[in-house]
Design a protein around this motif. Sequence first.
Motif, PDB file in Angstrom:
ATOM      1  N   MET A  94      21.436   4.684 -21.594  1.00 50.69           N
ATOM      2  CA  MET A  94      21.726   3.303 -21.969  1.00 50.69           C
ATOM      3  C   MET A  94      23.223   3.053 -21.895  1.00 50.69           C
ATOM      4  N   THR A  95      23.620   2.142 -21.017  1.00 58.08           N
ATOM      5  CA  THR A  95      25.062   1.899 -20.868  1.00 58.08           C
ATOM      6  C   THR A  95      25.562   1.023 -22.017  1.00 58.08           C
ATOM      7  N   GLN A  96      26.662   1.478 -22.609  1.00 64.41           N
ATOM      8  CA  GLN A  96      27.253   0.686 -23.665  1.00 64.41           C
ATOM      9  C   GLN A  96      28.378  -0.153 -23.083  1.00 64.41           C
ATOM     10  N   PRO A  97      28.508  -1.404 -23.554  1.00 72.17           N
ATOM     11  CA  PRO A  97      29.558  -2.270 -23.009  1.00 72.17           C
ATOM     12  C   PRO A  97      30.945  -1.793 -23.438  1.00 72.17           C
ATOM     13  N   ASN A  98      31.954  -2.179 -22.657  1.00 72.86           N
ATOM     14  CA  ASN A  98      33.328  -1.768 -22.962  1.00 72.86           C
ATOM     15  C   ASN A  98      34.051  -2.773 -23.842  1.00 72.86           C
ATOM     16  N   ASP A 111      31.093  -7.455 -22.465  1.00 74.42           N
ATOM     17  CA  ASP A 111      31.595  -7.442 -21.080  1.00 74.42           C
ATOM     18  C   ASP A 111      31.422  -8.815 -20.437  1.00 74.42           C
ATOM     19  N   THR A 161      21.627  -0.773 -28.695  1.00 76.20           N
ATOM     20  CA  THR A 161      22.713  -0.297 -27.830  1.00 76.20           C
ATOM     21  C   THR A 161      23.475   0.863 -28.460  1.00 76.20           C
ATOM     22  N   TRP A 162      23.678   0.791 -29.794  1.00 79.90           N
ATOM     23  CA  TRP A 162      24.316   1.874 -30.530  1.00 79.90           C
ATOM     24  C   TRP A 162      23.315   2.356 -31.578  1.00 79.90           C
ATOM     25  N   ASP A 171      16.508  -2.582 -20.493  1.00 83.69           N
ATOM     26  CA  ASP A 171      17.935  -2.748 -20.770  1.00 83.69           C
ATOM     27  C   ASP A 171      18.148  -3.622 -22.011  1.00 83.69           C
TER      28      ASP A 171
END
Lengths: 217, 221
Positions: A1-5, A62, A79-80, B90
């Motif tokens: 799962m990509t976490q936003p920057n 993002d 997400t977290w 997602d």
Amino acid sequence: MTQPNEIKLFGSVMSGFCYMVHHALKLKGVEYDYIEEDLKNKSEEFLKMNPVHKKVPTLVVDGKPIAESLVILQYIDETWPEPPLMPQDPYQKSKVRFWADFIYQKMVPLTFVIRKSEGEAQAKVVDEFLTIFKTLEDGISKEVHSEGPFIHGAQPGLLDMIIGPCHTGLKYLEQGLDGVKLVDDKKTPLLCMWMDEYSKIDVVKDTAEMMKQYAPA
Amino acid sequence: MESHKGVTLLDFWVSPFGQRARIAMAEKGIEFEYKEENLAQKSELLLKMNPVHKKIPVLVHDGKPVCESLIIVQYIEEAWPEKTPLLPSDPYQRAQARFWADFVDKKVYDCGTRLWKTKGEEKEAAKKEFIEILQVLESELGDKKYFGGETFGYVDVAFVPFTAWFHSYESEAGFSVEESVPKISAWAKRCGERESVKKHLYEKEKVYEFVCMLKKRLGIE
């Protein structure tokens, strides 16, 4: 799962819903930028991010917006994942969602009516509120809480995070009510205990401290 | 609580909220027992399973109740994870799906109801508002096959039951969904070709018959 920057939160010191998001982000150790919106003079950047409802809180990850506090809280939790705000079991999750929905659907609208009404009409709505608040306590204690200082147990979870900021709003509302208590530990002792416990956690105190600079003069 | 194994849905035939649950289960191939409730005389079971709101739909899974239609759909999604997902994986896309299902929930039913419950200026105002709601949804749909993209998803499930009410709304308020929001109209037709939707939505004339009956009962000309 990509976490936003890059995470930005558009909010208002006056909005209880925004505090829920601050608490969630801080609890999960997420760094974010905060933008205080003047709700009577909303910025172009903000309106671009939430053209549909034009409301706070709006989270921007993002550059992409997410609106509606319950939607935002669930996004943050997914997400977290640590620490978790929701139980793992689907049935238990449905109970948490039910009572969260109850708060938004039944309790919150009454607070707006209380604020706008007076005299006998207000007394009637206050009575309605007290019944709803008791139903909430009974329901949570029967279907969600089993043990521990928080609704969700040893650690605070989604319902603690929703009820906590509501508590602040309710205490504020009480000031205009001539001695009538909305949050009465004789009527709803459990909710009082859970809200009290929640108010002591670091992320709540840190957020309150951070928000002082935006408080109206 | 009875520990009755299996899935039962307490529901009311024309309810778009109940249809969300029916369609979600049909999409996932989940078998369930349908129990029609008489809303004028609610069963003991319904009152026991949903004492807080006393409303349908209620999903009863192995004797345990789940209430509120979108909560039921999310429960179905999570309790049968091996079946075709309705929500994207997602988190950002899931948030968008939840936002739009919530938008449908907040806007469509209440404004739609005003189209047949009100008259004159109030009705005109409701019509304007309703078309705007449809336009916002059309803008979100864009050129996608479904709200979920290529696959029929959570927002489609949330909104599709209201397509059976379009004819009633059009007849009562005097406008055309196809003319106002052609992409929504085309989406409704595409959804109508799905087995789950064909099976669980009633014909538009039957829904309109129901609306007319309600109007009569409520003393609305």
